[in-house]
Write a protein that holds these residues in place. Structure first.
Motif, PDB file in Angstrom:
ATOM      1  N   ARG A 286       4.714  16.466  15.025  1.00 36.69           N
ATOM      2  CA  ARG A 286       6.120  16.229  15.346  1.00 36.69           C
ATOM      3  C   ARG A 286       6.439  14.760  15.615  1.00 36.69           C
ATOM      4  NH1 ARG A 286       6.406  21.452  19.461  1.00 36.69           N
ATOM      5  NH2 ARG A 286       6.125  23.034  17.830  1.00 36.69           N
ATOM      6  N   SER A 287       5.428  13.910  15.527  1.00 38.25           N
ATOM      7  CA  SER A 287       5.630  12.482  15.794  1.00 38.25           C
ATOM      8  C   SER A 287       5.981  11.736  14.506  1.00 38.25           C
ATOM      9  CB  SER A 287       4.366  11.880  16.407  1.00 38.25           C
ATOM     10  OG  SER A 287       3.328  11.835  15.440  1.00 38.25           O
ATOM     11  N   TRP A 288       6.275  10.467  14.651  1.00 38.39           N
ATOM     12  CA  TRP A 288       6.548   9.631  13.483  1.00 38.39           C
ATOM     13  C   TRP A 288       5.337   9.558  12.568  1.00 38.39           C
ATOM     14  CZ3 TRP A 288       3.188   5.581  13.061  1.00 38.39           C
ATOM     15  CH2 TRP A 288       2.519   5.200  14.225  1.00 38.39           C
ATOM     16  N   MET A 289       4.140   9.612  13.156  1.00 36.19           N
ATOM     17  CA  MET A 289       2.928   9.578  12.341  1.00 36.19           C
ATOM     18  C   MET A 289       2.824  10.835  11.476  1.00 36.19           C
ATOM     19  SD  MET A 289      -1.080   9.110  13.498  1.00 36.19           S
ATOM     20  CE  MET A 289      -0.870   7.358  13.858  1.00 36.19           C
ATOM     21  N   GLY A 290       3.190  11.980  12.046  1.00 38.06           N
ATOM     22  CA  GLY A 290       3.159  13.220  11.280  1.00 38.06           C
ATOM     23  C   GLY A 290       4.115  13.178  10.102  1.00 38.06           C
ATOM     24  N   PHE A 291       5.311  12.635  10.310  1.00 35.26           N
ATOM     25  CA  PHE A 291       6.275  12.507   9.213  1.00 35.26           C
ATOM     26  C   PHE A 291       5.735  11.572   8.131  1.00 35.26           C
ATOM     27  CE2 PHE A 291       9.260  13.788  12.648  1.00 35.26           C
ATOM     28  CZ  PHE A 291       9.773  14.919  12.034  1.00 35.26           C
ATOM     29  N   ALA A 292       5.069  10.493   8.546  1.00 34.98           N
ATOM     30  CA  ALA A 292       4.481   9.565   7.580  1.00 34.98           C
ATOM     31  C   ALA A 292       3.341  10.236   6.819  1.00 34.98           C
ATOM     32  CB  ALA A 292       3.977   8.316   8.302  1.00 34.98           C
ATOM     33  N   PHE A 293       2.517  11.007   7.520  1.00 36.98           N
ATOM     34  CA  PHE A 293       1.430  11.741   6.861  1.00 36.98           C
ATOM     35  C   PHE A 293       1.979  12.649   5.762  1.00 36.98           C
ATOM     36  CE2 PHE A 293      -1.780  11.692  10.642  1.00 36.98           C
ATOM     37  CZ  PHE A 293      -2.191  10.422  10.260  1.00 36.98           C
ATOM     38  N   ARG A 294       3.014  13.415   6.099  1.00 32.01           N
ATOM     39  CA  ARG A 294       3.561  14.353   5.127  1.00 32.01           C
ATOM     40  C   ARG A 294       4.194  13.618   3.948  1.00 32.01           C
ATOM     41  NH1 ARG A 294       4.344  17.350   9.845  1.00 32.01           N
ATOM     42  NH2 ARG A 294       6.305  16.345  10.339  1.00 32.01           N
ATOM     43  N   ALA A 295       4.813  12.492   4.213  1.00 35.60           N
ATOM     44  CA  ALA A 295       5.415  11.710   3.131  1.00 35.60           C
ATOM     45  C   ALA A 295       4.340  11.223   2.166  1.00 35.60           C
ATOM     46  CB  ALA A 295       6.187  10.522   3.712  1.00 35.60           C
ATOM     47  N   VAL A 296       3.230  10.742   2.709  1.00 29.76           N
ATOM     48  CA  VAL A 296       2.121  10.267   1.876  1.00 29.76           C
ATOM     49  C   VAL A 296       1.510  11.426   1.097  1.00 29.76           C
ATOM     50  CG1 VAL A 296      -0.202   9.279   1.918  1.00 29.76           C
ATOM     51  CG2 VAL A 296       1.596   8.304   3.350  1.00 29.76           C
ATOM     52  N   GLY A 297       1.356  12.580   1.762  1.00 29.44           N
ATOM     53  CA  GLY A 297       0.752  13.727   1.102  1.00 29.44           C
ATOM     54  C   GLY A 297       1.602  14.273  -0.030  1.00 29.44           C
ATOM     55  N   GLU A 298       2.923  14.219   0.118  1.00 28.00           N
ATOM     56  CA  GLU A 298       3.813  14.780  -0.899  1.00 28.00           C
ATOM     57  C   GLU A 298       4.028  13.830  -2.069  1.00 28.00           C
ATOM     58  OE1 GLU A 298       7.364  15.939   1.076  1.00 28.00           O
ATOM     59  OE2 GLU A 298       6.374  17.465   2.314  1.00 28.00           O
ATOM     60  N   ASP A 299       4.199  12.548  -1.787  1.00 31.58           N
ATOM     61  CA  ASP A 299       4.448  11.588  -2.876  1.00 31.58           C
ATOM     62  C   ASP A 299       4.209  10.174  -2.358  1.00 31.58           C
ATOM     63  OD1 ASP A 299       5.487   9.897  -4.861  1.00 31.58           O
ATOM     64  OD2 ASP A 299       6.885  11.451  -5.535  1.00 31.58           O
ATOM     65  N   GLU A 300       3.072   9.598  -2.725  1.00 32.52           N
ATOM     66  CA  GLU A 300       2.737   8.255  -2.240  1.00 32.52           C
ATOM     67  C   GLU A 300       3.740   7.218  -2.719  1.00 32.52           C
ATOM     68  OE1 GLU A 300      -1.250   6.856  -2.698  1.00 32.52           O
ATOM     69  OE2 GLU A 300      -2.110   8.848  -2.387  1.00 32.52           O
ATOM     70  N   GLY A 301       4.185   7.380  -3.962  1.00 30.49           N
ATOM     71  CA  GLY A 301       5.138   6.419  -4.511  1.00 30.49           C
ATOM     72  C   GLY A 301       6.438   6.416  -3.744  1.00 30.49           C
ATOM     73  N   ALA A 302       6.943   7.606  -3.471  1.00 32.89           N
ATOM     74  CA  ALA A 302       8.197   7.714  -2.714  1.00 32.89           C
ATOM     75  C   ALA A 302       8.016   7.191  -1.295  1.00 32.89           C
ATOM     76  CB  ALA A 302       8.661   9.177  -2.681  1.00 32.89           C
ATOM     77  N   ALA A 303       6.850   7.459  -0.716  1.00 31.86           N
ATOM     78  CA  ALA A 303       6.577   6.969   0.635  1.00 31.86           C
ATOM     79  C   ALA A 303       6.574   5.445   0.659  1.00 31.86           C
ATOM     80  CB  ALA A 303       5.231   7.503   1.126  1.00 31.86           C
ATOM     81  N   ALA A 304       6.009   4.832  -0.387  1.00 28.24           N
ATOM     82  CA  ALA A 304       5.957   3.367  -0.452  1.00 28.24           C
ATOM     83  C   ALA A 304       7.357   2.766  -0.517  1.00 28.24           C
ATOM     84  CB  ALA A 304       5.134   2.937  -1.661  1.00 28.24           C
ATOM     85  N   THR A 305       8.272   3.458  -1.201  1.00 25.87           N
ATOM     86  CA  THR A 305       9.642   2.926  -1.293  1.00 25.87           C
ATOM     87  C   THR A 305      10.350   2.962   0.060  1.00 25.87           C
ATOM     88  OG1 THR A 305      10.558   5.110  -1.848  1.00 25.87           O
ATOM     89  CG2 THR A 305       9.840   3.721  -3.681  1.00 25.87           C
ATOM     90  N   LEU A 306       9.836   3.798   0.969  1.00 24.49           N
ATOM     91  CA  LEU A 306      10.402   3.873   2.319  1.00 24.49           C
ATOM     92  C   LEU A 306       9.716   2.908   3.283  1.00 24.49           C
ATOM     93  CD1 LEU A 306      10.724   7.763   2.661  1.00 24.49           C
ATOM     94  CD2 LEU A 306      12.551   6.123   2.154  1.00 24.49           C
ATOM     95  N   GLY A 307       8.792   2.120   2.745  1.00 27.29           N
ATOM     96  CA  GLY A 307       8.098   1.149   3.574  1.00 27.29           C
ATOM     97  C   GLY A 307       6.890   1.706   4.291  1.00 27.29           C
TER      98      GLY A 307
END
Length: 282
Positions: free
Chosen positions: A147-168
């Motif tokens: 439920r933390s910001w780290m968890g949201f970042a983890f899920r973003a990386v797991g789902e789409d690294e490219g999209a996560a990179a565009t979010l910084g």
């Protein structure tokens, strides 16, 4: 409680820690790891050596956490170069390398393992309570991460690294963090296993055990802490409740894994969620 009941509850607690820790890597961050037994074993051997040298429980736990985490970060660097199936193969190789290395090292007991590990002084019941407390703490920590910001970042990386990179989001840093945290907890489970058995051999941390841990994560529901906990408890108790399962453990777990992937890809967590939604709709 009988010695048997204490033993079963202790093993359940250890497996819960291991399954939840693997879920942080594979479930939260999407990094497929089929060598979790190696990190479990690294923590166990580190704790065993620390207990033999110092007889200090706190130092043994610290040694297990650090050893598991460092090995995890090293393997995590591989995740920066390879993905998906290739990462899974890499982690399998790490598991086999760990077993092969331990068996050839006389200072680690070689084929015979390490015996005569000093007791914690808590007794069997005390060790069980300590294991359960750490299991509860691990579950709470998993929910916090999710439920933390780290968890949201983890899920973003797991789902789409490219999209996560565009979010910084620095995908590489979060992959290393996932491996470091998950394998540190696996090392902790190794220390608790050492306290529980007072005897360890390389065979306890083989590839088959890693597959069983992944089965717990997939059957429980990848990314779901509660689902993974329920699966870890159920799959640990199943061989005890139905004796023939113990003789064909890999076959039964493999069959369950195939059935879940085919019929309920989201695991137990998704099944329960769908049932709740249907009940509310009705």
């Amino acid at each position: 409680m009988s010695a048997y009941e204490i033993s079963i509850i202790s093993i359940v607690g250890i497996n819960v820690i291991l399954a939840v820790s693997l879920n942080m890597i594979s479930g939260f961050c999407g990094q497929v790891s089929l060598g979790h037994g190696a990190f479990f074993g690294a923590g166990a051997y580190a704790a065993a050596l620390a207990m033999v040298l110092t007889a200090s429980v706190s130092l043994a736990i610290l040694a297990a956490l650090v050893t598991g985490s460092l090995l995890g970060v090293v393997v995590g660097f591989a995740s920066l170069r390879v993905r998906s199936d290739f990462l899974a193969v890499t982690t399998i190789g790490v598991n086999f390398l760990f077993i092969g290395f331990v068996r050839k090292q006389a200072w680690l007991g070689g084929e015979m393992g390490i015996s005569g590990i000093p007791p914690t002084g808590l007794g069997a019941s005390g060790n069980m309570v300590m294991i359960l407390l750490f299991a509860c703490a691990t579950i709470a920590f998993s929910f916090y991460i999710s439920r933390s910001w780290m968890g949201f970042a983890f899920r973003a990386v797991g789902e789409d690294e490219g999209a996560a990179a565009t979010l910084g989001i620095n995908a590489g840093a979060y992959k290393l963090a996932a491996f470091g945290i998950g394998t540190a907890l696996a090392g902790l489970a190794g220390a608790l296993y050492t306290f529980f058995t007072q005897f360890i051999t390389a065979d306890a941390f083989d590839f088959i055990f890693s597959v069983m841990l992944m089965a717990m994560v997939v059957i429980g529901g990848i990314g779901s802490t509660w689902g993974v906990v329920v699966a870890a408890v159920g799959l640990t108790l199943l061989p005890e409740a139905i004796r023939f399962v113990n003789d064909y453990r890999l076959l039964v777990f493999g069959g369950l894994l195939v059935l879940v992937i085919r019929l309920a890809p989201g695991g137990l967590a998704a099944m329960v969620r769908n049932l709740v939604l249907r009940a509310r709709g009705a």
